[in-house]
Design a protein around this motif. Sequence first.
Motif, mmCIF file in Angstrom:
data_model
loop_
_atom_site.group_PDB
_atom_site.id
_atom_site.type_symbol
_atom_site.label_atom_id
_atom_site.label_comp_id
_atom_site.label_asym_id
_atom_site.label_seq_id
_atom_site.Cartn_x
_atom_site.Cartn_y
_atom_site.Cartn_z
ATOM 1 N N ASP A 12 14.748 2.153 4.301
ATOM 2 C CA ASP A 12 16.062 2.585 4.085
ATOM 3 C C ASP A 12 16.985 1.497 4.824
ATOM 4 N N VAL A 13 17.701 0.666 4.144
ATOM 5 C CA VAL A 13 18.448 -0.321 4.980
ATOM 6 C C VAL A 13 20.070 0.232 4.634
ATOM 7 N N THR A 14 20.183 1.182 4.415
ATOM 8 C CA THR A 14 21.507 2.012 4.441
ATOM 9 C C THR A 14 22.279 1.742 5.716
ATOM 10 N N GLY A 15 23.441 1.189 5.567
ATOM 11 C CA GLY A 15 24.511 0.768 6.823
ATOM 12 C C GLY A 15 23.942 -0.260 7.500
ATOM 13 N N SER A 16 22.996 -1.245 6.994
ATOM 14 C CA SER A 16 22.924 -2.692 7.480
ATOM 15 C C SER A 16 24.096 -3.453 7.620
ATOM 16 N N PRO A 17 24.275 -4.252 8.533
ATOM 17 C CA PRO A 17 25.452 -5.022 8.489
ATOM 18 C C PRO A 17 25.182 -6.258 7.676
ATOM 19 N N SER A 18 26.311 -6.979 7.360
ATOM 20 C CA SER A 18 26.456 -8.222 6.459
ATOM 21 C C SER A 18 25.143 -9.125 6.997
ATOM 22 N N THR A 19 24.528 -9.494 5.746
ATOM 23 C CA THR A 19 23.120 -10.303 6.307
ATOM 24 C C THR A 19 23.213 -11.611 5.407
ATOM 25 N N LEU A 20 22.448 -12.468 6.070
ATOM 26 C CA LEU A 20 22.112 -13.773 5.453
ATOM 27 C C LEU A 20 20.634 -13.667 5.144
ATOM 28 N N VAL A 21 20.449 -14.070 3.871
ATOM 29 C CA VAL A 21 19.041 -14.344 3.470
ATOM 30 C C VAL A 21 18.704 -15.679 3.224
ATOM 31 N N ALA A 22 17.959 -16.417 3.942
ATOM 32 C CA ALA A 22 17.708 -17.856 3.465
ATOM 33 C C ALA A 22 16.136 -17.925 3.139
ATOM 34 N N HIS A 23 15.893 -19.229 2.544
ATOM 35 C CA HIS A 23 14.484 -19.399 2.184
ATOM 36 C C HIS A 23 14.768 -20.806 2.020
ATOM 37 N N GLY A 24 13.573 -21.875 2.086
ATOM 38 C CA GLY A 24 13.559 -23.327 1.862
ATOM 39 C C GLY A 24 13.548 -23.783 0.414
ATOM 40 N N SER A 25 14.043 -24.826 0.054
ATOM 41 C CA SER A 25 13.622 -25.106 -1.424
ATOM 42 C C SER A 25 12.324 -25.469 -1.761
ATOM 43 N N ASP A 26 11.650 -25.875 -0.397
ATOM 44 C CA ASP A 26 10.196 -26.369 -0.735
ATOM 45 C C ASP A 26 9.263 -25.231 -0.330
ATOM 46 N N GLU A 27 9.529 -23.883 -0.555
ATOM 47 C CA GLU A 27 8.992 -22.683 -0.406
ATOM 48 C C GLU A 27 8.372 -22.402 -2.026
ATOM 49 N N THR A 28 7.299 -21.501 -1.959
ATOM 50 C CA THR A 28 6.516 -21.312 -3.223
ATOM 51 C C THR A 28 7.617 -20.439 -3.971
ATOM 52 N N SER A 29 7.494 -20.238 -5.218
ATOM 53 C CA SER A 29 8.059 -19.259 -5.923
ATOM 54 C C SER A 29 8.155 -17.925 -5.498
ATOM 55 N N GLU A 30 6.869 -17.619 -5.071
ATOM 56 C CA GLU A 30 6.642 -16.287 -4.403
ATOM 57 C C GLU A 30 7.415 -16.010 -3.317
ATOM 58 N N PHE A 31 7.767 -16.793 -2.564
ATOM 59 C CA PHE A 31 8.385 -16.785 -1.122
ATOM 60 C C PHE A 31 9.933 -16.667 -1.568
#
Length: 84
Positions: A12-31
Amino acid sequence: DTARRNSPLLIDVTGSPSTLVAHGSDETSEFKAQSDAFGRHLEAAGTTVSMLEVAGRNPFDVILDLAEPDTPLGDAVERLMRSL
């Protein structure tokens, strides 16, 4: 069972603060898909989410620019911190 128990998509992530989700361009499609899924999970709970693909980075070095000014990731982190 362990993977299911520890999946961030099942918490349950209800109430989570603003979040940045980052990944690299050289990661696999699954990541990349996992990052996208987690971002959508947060958004579905009402969290403001910024998604970022960091050019030329992979799962091991994507964090290197985290605190570096004038990099896409460093700038995104600064914007996030200023918004809180």
